[in-house]
Design a protein around this motif. Sequence first.
Motif, PDB file in Angstrom:
ATOM      1  N   TYR A  62     -23.326  13.411  13.605  1.00 10.76           N
ATOM      2  CA  TYR A  62     -22.861  13.873  14.916  1.00 10.76           C
ATOM      3  C   TYR A  62     -22.244  12.728  15.687  1.00 10.76           C
ATOM      4  CZ  TYR A  62     -26.209  17.716  14.153  1.00 10.76           C
ATOM      5  OH  TYR A  62     -26.899  18.778  13.646  1.00 10.76           O
ATOM      6  N   GLU A  63     -21.389  13.074  16.626  1.00  8.76           N
ATOM      7  CA  GLU A  63     -20.928  12.093  17.604  1.00  8.76           C
ATOM      8  C   GLU A  63     -20.695  12.818  18.919  1.00  8.76           C
ATOM      9  OE1 GLU A  63     -17.300  10.276  16.247  1.00  8.76           O
ATOM     10  OE2 GLU A  63     -16.129  12.084  16.595  1.00  8.76           O
ATOM     11  N   LEU A  64     -20.569  12.056  19.985  1.00 10.41           N
ATOM     12  CA  LEU A  64     -20.327  12.658  21.294  1.00 10.41           C
ATOM     13  C   LEU A  64     -18.990  13.393  21.280  1.00 10.41           C
ATOM     14  CD1 LEU A  64     -21.378   9.771  23.723  1.00 10.41           C
ATOM     15  CD2 LEU A  64     -22.605  11.912  23.332  1.00 10.41           C
ATOM     16  N   LYS A 113     -20.061   4.891  15.736  1.00  3.57           N
ATOM     17  CA  LYS A 113     -19.800   5.742  14.572  1.00  3.57           C
ATOM     18  C   LYS A 113     -20.675   6.993  14.640  1.00  3.57           C
ATOM     19  CE  LYS A 113     -17.120   2.688  12.617  1.00  3.57           C
ATOM     20  NZ  LYS A 113     -16.754   2.145  13.926  1.00  3.57           N
ATOM     21  N   PRO A 114     -20.267   8.041  13.923  1.00  7.29           N
ATOM     22  CA  PRO A 114     -21.138   9.218  13.845  1.00  7.29           C
ATOM     23  C   PRO A 114     -22.493   8.852  13.244  1.00  7.29           C
ATOM     24  CG  PRO A 114     -18.945   9.725  13.006  1.00  7.29           C
ATOM     25  CD  PRO A 114     -18.999   8.241  13.207  1.00  7.29           C
ATOM     26  N   ILE A 115     -23.558   9.483  13.717  1.00 10.89           N
ATOM     27  CA  ILE A 115     -24.903   9.163  13.262  1.00 10.89           C
ATOM     28  C   ILE A 115     -25.651  10.431  12.851  1.00 10.89           C
ATOM     29  CG2 ILE A 115     -25.211   7.002  14.524  1.00 10.89           C
ATOM     30  CD1 ILE A 115     -26.439   8.530  16.808  1.00 10.89           C
ATOM     31  N   GLU A 154     -14.316   4.490   9.780  1.00 12.12           N
ATOM     32  CA  GLU A 154     -13.463   3.869  10.792  1.00 12.12           C
ATOM     33  C   GLU A 154     -12.746   4.960  11.576  1.00 12.12           C
ATOM     34  OE1 GLU A 154     -11.990  -0.033   9.057  1.00 12.12           O
ATOM     35  OE2 GLU A 154     -10.149   0.851   9.857  1.00 12.12           O
ATOM     36  N   ASP A 155     -12.553   4.738  12.872  1.00 11.07           N
ATOM     37  CA  ASP A 155     -11.816   5.704  13.693  1.00 11.07           C
ATOM     38  C   ASP A 155     -10.313   5.478  13.571  1.00 11.07           C
ATOM     39  OD1 ASP A 155     -14.248   6.474  14.643  1.00 11.07           O
ATOM     40  OD2 ASP A 155     -13.946   5.757  16.692  1.00 11.07           O
ATOM     41  N   PHE A 156      -9.563   6.532  13.732  1.00 10.31           N
ATOM     42  CA  PHE A 156      -8.127   6.361  14.016  1.00 10.31           C
ATOM     43  C   PHE A 156      -7.720   7.411  15.032  1.00 10.31           C
ATOM     44  CE2 PHE A 156      -5.995   9.889  11.872  1.00 10.31           C
ATOM     45  CZ  PHE A 156      -6.944  10.315  10.953  1.00 10.31           C
ATOM     46  N   HIS A 185      -9.579  11.386  21.911  1.00  5.15           N
ATOM     47  CA  HIS A 185      -9.423  12.183  20.702  1.00  5.15           C
ATOM     48  C   HIS A 185      -9.182  11.263  19.511  1.00  5.15           C
ATOM     49  CE1 HIS A 185      -8.344  15.697  18.352  1.00  5.15           C
ATOM     50  NE2 HIS A 185      -7.337  15.000  17.864  1.00  5.15           N
ATOM     51  N   HIS A 186      -9.985  11.427  18.492  1.00  2.00           N
ATOM     52  CA  HIS A 186      -9.800  10.567  17.321  1.00  2.00           C
ATOM     53  C   HIS A 186     -10.328  11.228  16.057  1.00  2.00           C
ATOM     54  CE1 HIS A 186     -14.012   9.707  18.287  1.00  2.00           C
ATOM     55  NE2 HIS A 186     -14.156   9.371  17.020  1.00  2.00           N
ATOM     56  N   HIS A 187     -10.010  10.635  14.928  1.00  8.45           N
ATOM     57  CA  HIS A 187     -10.483  11.118  13.637  1.00  8.45           C
ATOM     58  C   HIS A 187     -11.078   9.954  12.857  1.00  8.45           C
ATOM     59  CE1 HIS A 187      -8.711  14.949  14.483  1.00  8.45           C
ATOM     60  NE2 HIS A 187      -7.569  14.362  14.782  1.00  8.45           N
ATOM     61  N   HIS A 188     -11.473  10.220  11.618  1.00  2.00           N
ATOM     62  CA  HIS A 188     -12.168   9.185  10.860  1.00  2.00           C
ATOM     63  C   HIS A 188     -11.567   8.951   9.485  1.00  2.00           C
ATOM     64  CE1 HIS A 188     -15.173  11.082  13.592  1.00  2.00           C
ATOM     65  NE2 HIS A 188     -15.341   9.816  13.932  1.00  2.00           N
ATOM     66  N   LEU A 189     -11.608   7.700   9.083  1.00  6.42           N
ATOM     67  CA  LEU A 189     -11.334   7.307   7.711  1.00  6.42           C
ATOM     68  C   LEU A 189     -12.688   7.007   7.087  1.00  6.42           C
ATOM     69  CD1 LEU A 189      -8.462   4.863   8.558  1.00  6.42           C
ATOM     70  CD2 LEU A 189      -8.189   6.635   6.815  1.00  6.42           C
TER      71      LEU A 189
HETATM   72 ZN   LIG Z   1     -15.741   9.193  15.800  1.00 12.57          ZN
END
Ligand SMILES: [Zn+2]
Length: 145
Positions: free
Chosen positions: A84-86, A38-40, A105-107, A92-96
Amino acid sequence: VKYDGGMKKDRRTLLKSLRLKATPARLAMLDVFALSSKPINAEHISERLKGLKVDHVTVYRTLASFEEKGIIKQVDLRKGSVYYELQEGEHHHHHLVCTDCGKVEDFDACEVGAALPGILKKSSFKAVDSHSLELFGLCRKCFAS
Ligand SMILES: [Zn+2]
Ligand SMILES: [Zn+2]
Ligand SMILES: [Zn+2]
């Protein structure tokens, strides 16, 4: 993530290719990112680096240089600190994001690329090279309670 934290050689190669010295703080922070699903934020990173005596200033500076070099990117989770995230490369993804408990959560079902030609046509923009998309709402658990 395109950067595989399990391979120590990769971290050094990556830093070298970006003309960044492979300091213990940078190597350790790359690891923290590679191991996080997850983003940190900076606080989370400092917590993980406790044993290394890396001060907050170094963490912030390193985050800034990683961002500038395109290793990481900011994700706006509306949480009051910068996450931040890598950079994702292939993934390629986005977040809920749950606005109640903060769950992330990623989607990866993304229609933006397909919609882009139409979006550009109706706009005054010629090109778009990246996008961010975070969806905010309630997770099932919070919705039920
Ligand atoms: Zn992410
Ligand atoms: Zn929730
Ligand atoms: Zn997308």
